[in-house]
Design an enzyme around this catalytic site. Structure first.
Site, PDB file in Angstrom:
ATOM      1  N   ASP A 133      -6.916   2.387  -1.480  1.00 31.55           N
ATOM      2  CA  ASP A 133      -6.511   3.653  -0.874  1.00 31.55           C
ATOM      3  C   ASP A 133      -5.991   4.584  -1.968  1.00 31.55           C
ATOM      4  O   ASP A 133      -5.460   4.136  -2.960  1.00 31.55           O
ATOM      5  CB  ASP A 133      -5.372   3.442   0.133  1.00 31.55           C
ATOM      6  CG  ASP A 133      -5.699   2.367   1.150  1.00 31.55           C
ATOM      7  OD1 ASP A 133      -6.852   2.344   1.592  1.00 31.55           O
ATOM      8  OD2 ASP A 133      -4.809   1.566   1.470  1.00 31.55           O
TER       9      ASP A 133
ATOM     10  N   GLU B 188       3.143  -3.414  -0.640  1.00 30.24           N
ATOM     11  CA  GLU B 188       1.748  -3.054  -0.390  1.00 30.24           C
ATOM     12  C   GLU B 188       1.150  -2.269  -1.557  1.00 30.24           C
ATOM     13  O   GLU B 188      -0.055  -2.284  -1.771  1.00 30.24           O
ATOM     14  CB  GLU B 188       1.667  -2.219   0.892  1.00 30.24           C
ATOM     15  CG  GLU B 188       0.241  -2.072   1.380  1.00 30.24           C
ATOM     16  CD  GLU B 188       0.098  -1.009   2.450  1.00 30.24           C
ATOM     17  OE1 GLU B 188       0.593  -1.234   3.551  1.00 30.24           O
ATOM     18  OE2 GLU B 188      -0.514   0.027   2.151  1.00 30.24           O
ATOM     19  N   GLU B 189       1.977  -1.585  -2.313  1.00 31.27           N
ATOM     20  CA  GLU B 189       1.474  -0.756  -3.403  1.00 31.27           C
ATOM     21  C   GLU B 189       1.294  -1.496  -4.726  1.00 31.27           C
ATOM     22  O   GLU B 189       0.889  -0.904  -5.712  1.00 31.27           O
ATOM     23  CB  GLU B 189       2.424   0.434  -3.633  1.00 31.27           C
ATOM     24  CG  GLU B 189       2.492   1.403  -2.478  1.00 31.27           C
ATOM     25  CD  GLU B 189       1.149   2.076  -2.176  1.00 31.27           C
ATOM     26  OE1 GLU B 189       0.287   2.143  -3.068  1.00 31.27           O
ATOM     27  OE2 GLU B 189       0.968   2.500  -1.025  1.00 31.27           O
TER      28      GLU B 189
ATOM     29  N   ASP C 121       6.232  -2.174   2.810  1.00 33.38           N
ATOM     30  CA  ASP C 121       5.220  -1.124   2.669  1.00 33.38           C
ATOM     31  C   ASP C 121       6.031   0.155   2.496  1.00 33.38           C
ATOM     32  O   ASP C 121       6.654   0.641   3.448  1.00 33.38           O
ATOM     33  CB  ASP C 121       4.360  -1.063   3.949  1.00 33.38           C
ATOM     34  CG  ASP C 121       3.289   0.018   3.851  1.00 33.38           C
ATOM     35  OD1 ASP C 121       3.300   0.793   2.866  1.00 33.38           O
ATOM     36  OD2 ASP C 121       2.449   0.089   4.761  1.00 33.38           O
TER      37      ASP C 121
ATOM     38  N   GLU D 148       2.689  -5.180   7.177  1.00 37.08           N
ATOM     39  CA  GLU D 148       2.619  -4.344   8.387  1.00 37.08           C
ATOM     40  C   GLU D 148       2.706  -5.182   9.669  1.00 37.08           C
ATOM     41  O   GLU D 148       3.585  -4.985  10.501  1.00 37.08           O
ATOM     42  CB  GLU D 148       1.330  -3.509   8.358  1.00 37.08           C
ATOM     43  CG  GLU D 148       1.335  -2.529   7.205  1.00 37.08           C
ATOM     44  CD  GLU D 148       0.016  -1.846   6.910  1.00 37.08           C
ATOM     45  OE1 GLU D 148       0.044  -0.711   6.398  1.00 37.08           O
ATOM     46  OE2 GLU D 148      -1.060  -2.435   7.158  1.00 37.08           O
TER      47      GLU D 148
ATOM     48  N   ASP E  39       4.275   7.989  -2.206  1.00 38.95           N
ATOM     49  CA  ASP E  39       4.165   6.520  -2.172  1.00 38.95           C
ATOM     50  C   ASP E  39       4.852   5.936  -3.390  1.00 38.95           C
ATOM     51  O   ASP E  39       5.586   4.957  -3.308  1.00 38.95           O
ATOM     52  CB  ASP E  39       2.708   6.055  -2.276  1.00 38.95           C
ATOM     53  CG  ASP E  39       1.952   6.234  -0.998  1.00 38.95           C
ATOM     54  OD1 ASP E  39       2.497   6.836  -0.086  1.00 38.95           O
ATOM     55  OD2 ASP E  39       0.818   5.750  -0.934  1.00 38.95           O
TER      56      ASP E  39
ATOM     57  N   LEU F  58       5.541   3.425   1.993  1.00 39.08           N
ATOM     58  CA  LEU F  58       5.275   4.637   2.787  1.00 39.08           C
ATOM     59  C   LEU F  58       3.960   4.464   3.536  1.00 39.08           C
ATOM     60  O   LEU F  58       2.890   4.792   3.023  1.00 39.08           O
ATOM     61  CB  LEU F  58       5.229   5.869   1.868  1.00 39.08           C
ATOM     62  CG  LEU F  58       5.724   7.154   2.505  1.00 39.08           C
ATOM     63  CD1 LEU F  58       7.127   7.039   3.052  1.00 39.08           C
ATOM     64  CD2 LEU F  58       5.646   8.297   1.525  1.00 39.08           C
ATOM     65  N   ASP F  59       4.080   3.937   4.732  1.00 41.99           N
ATOM     66  CA  ASP F  59       2.888   3.692   5.540  1.00 41.99           C
ATOM     67  C   ASP F  59       2.396   4.999   6.166  1.00 41.99           C
ATOM     68  O   ASP F  59       3.202   5.820   6.584  1.00 41.99           O
ATOM     69  CB  ASP F  59       3.229   2.684   6.646  1.00 41.99           C
ATOM     70  CG  ASP F  59       2.019   2.351   7.470  1.00 41.99           C
ATOM     71  OD1 ASP F  59       1.102   1.725   6.919  1.00 41.99           O
ATOM     72  OD2 ASP F  59       1.972   2.740   8.641  1.00 41.99           O
TER      73      ASP F  59
HETATM   74  P1  AHM Z   1      -7.368   4.861  10.355  1.00 41.59           P
HETATM   75  O1  AHM Z   1      -7.255   6.125   9.601  1.00 41.59           O
HETATM   76  O2  AHM Z   1      -8.532   4.023   9.963  1.00 41.59           O
HETATM   77  O3  AHM Z   1      -7.282   5.052  11.849  1.00 41.59           O
HETATM   78  O4  AHM Z   1      -6.094   3.968   9.917  1.00 41.59           O
HETATM   79  C1  AHM Z   1      -4.820   4.278  10.303  1.00 41.59           C
HETATM   80  C2  AHM Z   1      -3.920   3.157   9.937  1.00 41.59           C
HETATM   81  C3  AHM Z   1      -2.522   3.366  10.438  1.00 41.59           C
HETATM   82  O5  AHM Z   1      -2.318   2.686  11.649  1.00 41.59           O
HETATM   83  C4  AHM Z   1      -1.680   2.804   9.346  1.00 41.59           C
HETATM   84  O6  AHM Z   1      -0.458   3.461   9.292  1.00 41.59           O
HETATM   85  C5  AHM Z   1      -2.486   3.082   8.110  1.00 41.59           C
HETATM   86  O7  AHM Z   1      -3.820   3.090   8.525  1.00 41.59           O
HETATM   87  C6  AHM Z   1      -2.315   2.005   7.091  1.00 41.59           C
HETATM   88  O8  AHM Z   1      -2.750   2.469   5.877  1.00 41.59           O
HETATM   89  P2  AHM Z   1      -1.710   2.805   4.679  1.00 41.59           P
HETATM   90  O9  AHM Z   1      -0.723   1.666   4.616  1.00 41.59           O
HETATM   91  O10 AHM Z   1      -2.604   2.836   3.488  1.00 41.59           O
HETATM   92  O11 AHM Z   1      -1.061   4.105   4.966  1.00 41.59           O
HETATM   93 MG    MG Z   2       0.574   0.623   5.180  1.00 39.05          MG
END
Ligand code: AHM
Ligand code: MG
Length: 338
Positions: free
Chosen positions: A65, A94-95, A116, A283, A71, A118-119
């Protein structure tokens, strides 16, 4: 005005009395974490003002990502708040690809922190809610430093779990295994104040939350379930409403308060290799502990999330989480019973 004002600090201390063996170390660990959350909240709040903080940092994290600058800020803040207190033997985020050791010059402790930072951070530029998720375990390994073994744990081994949602207000929700409490940050005091004592998730909701753009790639059970609840709710004979923010913390937070179900099923484009998105350790495990402690449930479809033991730090898992009756109904569709 009525009622007493309970700060997060006081609540944490009161929780400590529920554990007669507690030494106070765990309480201090949570205080240190809270400081990091306040600092992150302050920066997230300023994101629209400080142009250098907005936008992608130009690198990718271990899951591929795009890493946003906030983040990195959140990662750094939590690490720096937690590296020297003597509470932890290891961290993982997570990072960061590998486990994060405690620097040699600092004392080591008996706890393990997974987080995590900044989710949902891809939402920041649009001023949509984001969150921090964390969970704490007792250490298991015997060496001086903590190890990978300390981080790859069954969800039911969690000692505590929580999240902070940086939304229209900043809220912290946590559990130490004695129910779930929610606190709202009073920006003028700089204190989290108890606003949601003893949170209980409704037994059944009227809202489903899923990225429906992926519907073609879901397993047959999930497709049938979503089709079903869009047509009628057994109790009210009306369809469920759809709400999807795209920030898991915010979507699960709403599910916790209003009831219903949040799902991120596997992508089954290649049925031999279903691909999940959400991370088990950072998560799914913490959110599942919180939701279970509030009377809800969390499953992959056929397995309780908290019974899973990750084989690697960044393992991903399908997730359905929320009101017990809604999750139960999903399991029936998933298994083909309905
Ligand atoms: P999507 O964009 O495929 O629907 O995914 C959304 C999901 C969220 O529920 C979650 O917060 C996020 O992806 C997790 O990704 P990250 O931790 O990289 O922000
Ligand atoms: Mg996340």
């Amino acid at each position: 005005m009525s009622g007493k004002i309970v700060t997060l600090q006081r609540h944490i201390m009161e929780q400590q009395t529920l554990h007669p063996e507690a030494s106070g170390r765990f309480t201090r660990l949570l205080w240190d974490l809270t400081l990091a959350f306040k600092l992150i909240a302050r920066e997230v709040n300023k994101a629209g003002l400080v142009s250098e903080i907005l936008g992608a940092a130009g690198t990718h994290n271990v899951s591929g990502d795009t890493v946003m600058k906030l983040d990195q800020y959140a990662q750094d803040r939590i690490f720096k708040a937690m590296d020297h207190g003597g509470h932890l033997c290891v961290m993982a985020s997570e990072e960061v690809e590998d486990i994060i050791p405690i620097p040699d010059q600092f004392p080591l402790g008996h706890y393990v922190l997974l987080f995590d930072p900044l989710d949902g951070s891809s939402n920041i530029d649009a001023n949509v809610s984001v969150g921090t998720i964390w969970s704490i375990y007792h250490r298991k390994s015997r060496g001086r430093q903590g190890s990978l073994e300390d981080c790859l744990r069954h969800g039911y081994e969690q000692v505590a779990a929580g999240y902070v949602v940086y939304g229209s207000s900043v809220m912290l929700v946590y559990t130490t295994g004695h129910g779930v409490a929610g606190f709202t940050l009073d920006p003028s005091l700089g204190e989290f104040l108890l606003s949601h004592p003893a949170i209980r998730i409704p037994a059944r909701g009227k809202i489903y939350s899923i990225n429906e753009g992926n519907a073609l790639f879901w397993d047959a059970g999930t497709q049938k379930y979503i089709q079903y609840i869009k047509q009628r709710d057994e109790a009210t004979n009306r369809p469920y409403s759809l709400r999807y923010i795209g920030s898991m913390v915010a979507d699960v937070h709403r599910t916790l308060l209003y009831g219903g179900i949040f799902l991120y099923p596997a992508d089954c484009k290649d049925p031999q290799k279903p691909k999940a998105k959400l991370r088990l350790t950072y998560e799914a495990h913490p959110m599942s502990m919180i939701v279970e402690q509030a009377g809800g449930r969390a499953t992959t479809g056929d397995m309780r999330i908290l019974n899973l033991e990750p084989k690697s730090l960044h393992e991903r898992v399908p997730l359905a989480i929320g009101s017990p009756e809604d999750v139960g109904m999903y399991e029936e569709f998933f298994s083909g019973k309905r």
